[in-house]
Design an enzyme around this catalytic site. Structure first.
Site, PDB file in Angstrom:
ATOM      1  N   SER A 126       0.833  -1.197   0.000  1.00 24.10           N
ATOM      2  CA  SER A 126       0.000   0.000   0.000  1.00 24.10           C
ATOM      3  C   SER A 126       0.872   1.252   0.000  1.00 24.10           C
ATOM      4  O   SER A 126       1.700   1.436  -0.887  1.00 24.10           O
ATOM      5  CB  SER A 126      -0.956  -0.046   1.202  1.00 24.10           C
ATOM      6  OG  SER A 126      -1.890   0.999   1.158  1.00 24.10           O
ATOM      7  N   HIS A 151      -2.269  -1.094  -4.313  1.00 24.64           N
ATOM      8  CA  HIS A 151      -3.726  -1.106  -4.477  1.00 24.64           C
ATOM      9  C   HIS A 151      -4.236   0.325  -4.365  1.00 24.64           C
ATOM     10  O   HIS A 151      -3.488   1.254  -4.077  1.00 24.64           O
ATOM     11  CB  HIS A 151      -4.413  -2.045  -3.474  1.00 24.64           C
ATOM     12  CG  HIS A 151      -4.263  -1.642  -2.033  1.00 24.64           C
ATOM     13  ND1 HIS A 151      -4.688  -2.442  -1.002  1.00 24.64           N
ATOM     14  CD2 HIS A 151      -3.739  -0.538  -1.429  1.00 24.64           C
ATOM     15  CE1 HIS A 151      -4.451  -1.855   0.155  1.00 24.64           C
ATOM     16  NE2 HIS A 151      -3.874  -0.687  -0.084  1.00 24.64           N
TER      17      HIS A 151
END
EC number: 3.4.21.92
Length: 225
Positions: A126, A151
């Site tokens: 992330s 993501h």
């Protein structure tokens, strides 16, 4: 005066170390090793992270949140003040976290004069992977068994419908900006980034290099580090 004496004599060094030690004490479940060294000023003891800071090594570990981001930013600015022409090495092992906190670190990495190399050990997921890719191009690394995941940002809202709509627009705006930055940092098209981050997109170290998130996979320490 040596670099050692100059850095430890800086009036801001003890304050920075105090804040650094506090965060390490609250984020590390195990006992942090201490090192004792002799200098012209006498004997001093440091936790291992503070000792490595003098070698221009910063650790970004655990959740990316505001307090941790403030500490990382302070260390970057401190090392720039000490020597604006010498690289800083940012080691990353993080599950990600707050977008705003991560962008504060990202902007500071670009703002300061020293080049910042990034090294992933363990995992960069992330916002952790975003900061890994944010390092100086040509100086972004991952250790052989590290994992990387990208993501889209997540978020939620409650309250009046208009407030939910405003928050949704802000999330979409933030996602678009993050995708643009990742595209620039990796060499991928914005369209590919948008497609890949729709779900958790996992990569091993070699795949992260092929994707453009890093520049080299390391098994042994290079001379530059």
């Amino acid at each position: 005066m040596t670099d050692y004496d100059r850095i430890t004599a800086n009036p801001h060094f003890d304050m920075l170390m105090s804040a650094h030690n506090h965060v390490q004490s609250t984020t590390q479940s195990a006992l942090v090793p201490m090192v004792v060294e002799q200098s012209a000023r006498g004997e001093r003891s440091f936790d291992i992270f503070s000792r490595l800071l003098r070698e221009r090594v910063i650790f970004l570990t655990g959740q990316v949140e505001d307090h941790m981001a403030n500490l990382i930013v302070a260390q970057l600015l401190f090392l720039e003040a000490e020597n604006p022409d010498k690289d800083i090495h940012l080691y990353i092992n993080s599950p990600g976290g707050s977008v705003s906190a991560g962008l504060a670190i990202f902007d500071t990495m670009n703002f300061i004069k020293p080049e910042v190399s990034t090294i992933c050990m363990g995992g960069a997921y992330s916002m952790g992977s975003f900061l890994l890719a944010a390092g100086q191009k040509g100086k972004r690394y991952a250790l052989a068994n590290a994992r990387v995941m990208i993501h889209q940002p997540s978020g939620g809202a409650q309250g009046q419908a208009t407030d939910i709509e405003i928050n949704a627009r802000e999330i979409l705006k933030t996602r678009a900006r993050l995708n643009e930055i990742l595209a620039e940092r990796t060499g991928q098209s914005v369209e590919k980034i948008e497609k890949d981050v729709e779900r958790d997109y996992w990569l091993d170290a070699k795949e992260a290099k092929e994707y453009g998130l890093i520049d080299e996979v390391l098994e042994r320490r290079p001379a530059s580090l």
